[in-house]
Design an enzyme around this catalytic site. Sequence first.
Site, PDB file in Angstrom:
ATOM      1  N   THR A  28       0.987  -1.270  -0.239  1.00  0.00           N
ATOM      2  CA  THR A  28      -0.037   0.044   0.030  1.00  0.00           C
ATOM      3  C   THR A  28       0.847   1.320   0.274  1.00  0.00           C
ATOM      4  OG1 THR A  28      -1.798  -1.048   1.354  1.00  0.00           O
ATOM      5  CG2 THR A  28      -1.567   1.183   1.461  1.00  0.00           C
ATOM      6  N   ASP A  84       8.509   3.367   5.006  1.00  0.00           N
ATOM      7  CA  ASP A  84       8.643   4.780   5.378  1.00  0.00           C
ATOM      8  C   ASP A  84      10.000   4.972   5.988  1.00  0.00           C
ATOM      9  OD1 ASP A  84       5.851   5.603   5.321  1.00  0.00           O
ATOM     10  OD2 ASP A  84       5.702   4.243   6.931  1.00  0.00           O
ATOM     11  N   LYS A  94       6.741   0.960   9.031  1.00  0.00           N
ATOM     12  CA  LYS A  94       5.676   1.025   8.031  1.00  0.00           C
ATOM     13  C   LYS A  94       4.514   1.591   8.673  1.00  0.00           C
ATOM     14  CE  LYS A  94       5.190  -2.166   5.012  1.00  0.00           C
ATOM     15  NZ  LYS A  94       4.739  -1.261   4.095  1.00  0.00           N
ATOM     16  N   GLY A  95       3.607   2.034   7.743  1.00  0.00           N
ATOM     17  CA  GLY A  95       2.244   2.066   8.499  1.00  0.00           C
ATOM     18  C   GLY A  95       1.695   3.679   8.275  1.00  0.00           C
ATOM     19  N   GLY A  96       2.832   4.340   7.477  1.00  0.00           N
ATOM     20  CA  GLY A  96       2.284   5.906   7.109  1.00  0.00           C
ATOM     21  C   GLY A  96       1.221   6.179   6.419  1.00  0.00           C
ATOM     22  N   GLU A 103      -0.386  -5.347   6.023  1.00  0.00           N
ATOM     23  CA  GLU A 103       0.927  -5.565   5.528  1.00  0.00           C
ATOM     24  C   GLU A 103       1.906  -6.637   6.259  1.00  0.00           C
ATOM     25  OE1 GLU A 103       1.164  -1.094   3.716  1.00  0.00           O
ATOM     26  OE2 GLU A 103       2.225  -1.428   5.664  1.00  0.00           O
ATOM     27  N   LYS A 121      14.337   7.011   2.164  1.00  0.00           N
ATOM     28  CA  LYS A 121      13.767   6.396   3.135  1.00  0.00           C
ATOM     29  C   LYS A 121      14.989   5.572   3.744  1.00  0.00           C
ATOM     30  CE  LYS A 121       9.442   7.191   1.509  1.00  0.00           C
ATOM     31  NZ  LYS A 121       8.628   6.184   1.394  1.00  0.00           N
TER      32      LYS A 121
HETATM   33  C1  5RP Z   1       1.513   2.193   4.064  1.00  0.00           C
HETATM   34  C2  5RP Z   1       2.894   1.820   4.241  1.00  0.00           C
HETATM   35  C3  5RP Z   1       3.532   2.319   2.856  1.00  0.00           C
HETATM   36  O1  5RP Z   1       4.558   1.376   2.481  1.00  0.00           O
HETATM   37  C4  5RP Z   1       4.673   3.650   3.359  1.00  0.00           C
HETATM   38  O2  5RP Z   1       3.889   4.343   4.189  1.00  0.00           O
HETATM   39  C5  5RP Z   1       5.467   4.168   2.325  1.00  0.00           C
HETATM   40  O3  5RP Z   1       4.675   4.884   1.675  1.00  0.00           O
HETATM   41  P1  5RP Z   1       4.857   5.433   0.139  1.00  0.00           P
HETATM   42  O4  5RP Z   1       5.296   4.441  -0.774  1.00  0.00           O
HETATM   43  O5  5RP Z   1       3.556   6.455  -0.389  1.00  0.00           O
HETATM   44  O6  5RP Z   1       6.144   6.582   0.426  1.00  0.00           O
HETATM   45  O7  5RP Z   1       3.563   1.297   5.108  1.00  0.00           O
HETATM   46  O8  5RP Z   1       1.007   1.688   5.330  1.00  0.00           O
END
Ligand code: 5RP
EC number: 5.3.1.6
Length: 218
Positions: A28, A84, A94-96, A103, A121
């Site tokens: 995601t 993240d 993760k979890g942003g 996940e 990152k």
């Molecule tokens: C979602 C996540 C995403 O993998 C994480 O936030 C990175 O997001 P992005 O690819 O938009 O930078 O853990 O819950």
Amino acid sequence: MTQDELKKAVGWAALDYVTPGTIVGVGTGSTAAHFIDALASIKHQIEGAVSSSEASTAKLKGYGIHVFDLNEIDELAVYVDGADEINGQMQMIKGGGAALTREKIIAAVAQRFICIADASKQVDVLGRFPLPVEVIPMARSYVARELVKLGGQPEYRQNVLTDNGNIILDVHNLKIIDPTRLEAAINALPGVVTVGLFAARGADVALIGTANGVQTIK
Ligand code: 5RP
């Protein structure tokens, strides 16, 4: 290159890890969204996907890719997802995007976790990005007090409910020296559904988008 171009580059590079005829685990976020675009280009060569969020499911279905319930499948060769933060030991925050629980479940099933991320990152020590924790709503205040005891400053993510109907606390000011230990400690708090530390089960391969191309770390 812009950050989004770097995300796109790694999203497409992850296609190399997809075996024709298999079901693919899909993460995601904005980087994973590029991977879904890439996956659509070979959609007739795969059996389908399992998805870590309602958002990714909608995008996959929009391309006509069949989305399996995880309970329908016994094994999963690869899971492709963003992060993240990722450290040198392939451990991640993760979890942003608030999808951390699904996940982590899919990551646990997958034989290989392919992390796709732009170079911003990469960190030496996890914790600059606030650590997301998914919590059962009635436990919010209790868990927040316990997170303070662990050295963090939890902040309630306003107006966000996860796909599982829970809330997110984002924990600031952590310098995570021992990610596996902190993951276990936070997981052990009653009311915590999932902590967004992916340390015990980190990534197996990281595809990092840099100005000089996609770097592969194994
Ligand atoms: C979602 C996540 C995403 O993998 C994480 O936030 C990175 O997001 P992005 O690819 O938009 O930078 O853990 O819950």
